[in-house]
Design a protein around this motif. Structure first.
Motif, PDB file in Angstrom:
ATOM      1  N   GLU A  88      14.463  31.885  66.862  1.00  0.00           N
ATOM      2  CA  GLU A  88      13.746  31.466  65.655  1.00  0.00           C
ATOM      3  C   GLU A  88      14.311  30.160  65.109  1.00  0.00           C
ATOM      4  OE1 GLU A  88      11.098  31.446  62.376  1.00  0.00           O
ATOM      5  OE2 GLU A  88      11.011  32.317  64.382  1.00  0.00           O
ATOM      6  N   PRO A 129      28.365  35.306  64.850  1.00  0.00           N
ATOM      7  CA  PRO A 129      27.476  35.859  65.871  1.00  0.00           C
ATOM      8  C   PRO A 129      26.038  35.944  65.359  1.00  0.00           C
ATOM      9  CG  PRO A 129      28.754  37.600  64.850  1.00  0.00           C
ATOM     10  CD  PRO A 129      29.254  36.303  64.287  1.00  0.00           C
ATOM     11  N   ILE A 130      25.121  35.511  66.188  1.00  0.00           N
ATOM     12  CA  ILE A 130      23.711  35.658  65.854  1.00  0.00           C
ATOM     13  C   ILE A 130      23.002  36.255  67.050  1.00  0.00           C
ATOM     14  CG2 ILE A 130      23.678  33.788  64.161  1.00  0.00           C
ATOM     15  CD1 ILE A 130      22.396  32.014  66.247  1.00  0.00           C
ATOM     16  N   SER A 131      21.968  36.985  66.758  1.00  0.00           N
ATOM     17  CA  SER A 131      21.217  37.659  67.818  1.00  0.00           C
ATOM     18  C   SER A 131      20.402  36.634  68.602  1.00  0.00           C
ATOM     19  CB  SER A 131      20.287  38.705  67.210  1.00  0.00           C
ATOM     20  OG  SER A 131      19.259  38.066  66.470  1.00  0.00           O
ATOM     21  N   PRO A 132      20.018  36.988  69.816  1.00  0.00           N
ATOM     22  CA  PRO A 132      19.146  36.088  70.585  1.00  0.00           C
ATOM     23  C   PRO A 132      17.826  35.817  69.860  1.00  0.00           C
ATOM     24  CG  PRO A 132      20.082  37.770  72.019  1.00  0.00           C
ATOM     25  CD  PRO A 132      20.453  38.136  70.610  1.00  0.00           C
ATOM     26  N   GLU A 133      17.328  36.806  69.139  1.00  0.00           N
ATOM     27  CA  GLU A 133      16.072  36.626  68.405  1.00  0.00           C
ATOM     28  C   GLU A 133      16.236  35.598  67.285  1.00  0.00           C
ATOM     29  OE1 GLU A 133      16.208  40.568  70.342  1.00  0.00           O
ATOM     30  OE2 GLU A 133      17.548  39.644  68.882  1.00  0.00           O
ATOM     31  N   LEU A 134      17.353  35.669  66.562  1.00  0.00           N
ATOM     32  CA  LEU A 134      17.594  34.703  65.503  1.00  0.00           C
ATOM     33  C   LEU A 134      17.793  33.311  66.089  1.00  0.00           C
ATOM     34  CD1 LEU A 134      18.002  33.887  62.596  1.00  0.00           C
ATOM     35  CD2 LEU A 134      20.377  34.664  62.764  1.00  0.00           C
ATOM     36  N   GLN A 135      18.505  33.198  67.195  1.00  0.00           N
ATOM     37  CA  GLN A 135      18.707  31.897  67.828  1.00  0.00           C
ATOM     38  C   GLN A 135      17.369  31.298  68.252  1.00  0.00           C
ATOM     39  OE1 GLN A 135      21.741  30.085  68.214  1.00  0.00           O
ATOM     40  NE2 GLN A 135      20.147  28.553  68.485  1.00  0.00           N
TER      41      GLN A 135
END
Length: 71
Positions: free
Chosen positions: A41, A33-39
């Protein structure tokens, strides 16, 4: 958190790192799982790489430069 099936604390630091790597490598991309912010970036960085492929540096070069500054 449940207790692991074995006492990993008895492993050497190198063995622990190997175990961490094996566990990490066992995960599929969909399981991470990755956050929308990381995706966002990651998408930005990929787009930048595709626009400017010559801006990157080989990993060996970067690692050598870092090691040189640590001496």
């Amino acid at each position: 958190m449940t207790q692991p099936a074995f006492d990993y604390k008895k492993l050497s630091p190198e063995e622990r790192l190997d175990l961490i790597g094996e566990i990490w490598d066992s995960l599929e991309n969909e399981q991470m799982p990755i956050s929308p912010e990381l995706q966002a970036e990651l998408d930005r960085r990929l787009a930048d790489l595709e626009r400017n492929p010559s801006d990157g540096r080989p990993a060996a070069e970067v690692i050598a430069r870092i090691r040189a500054t640590l001496k």
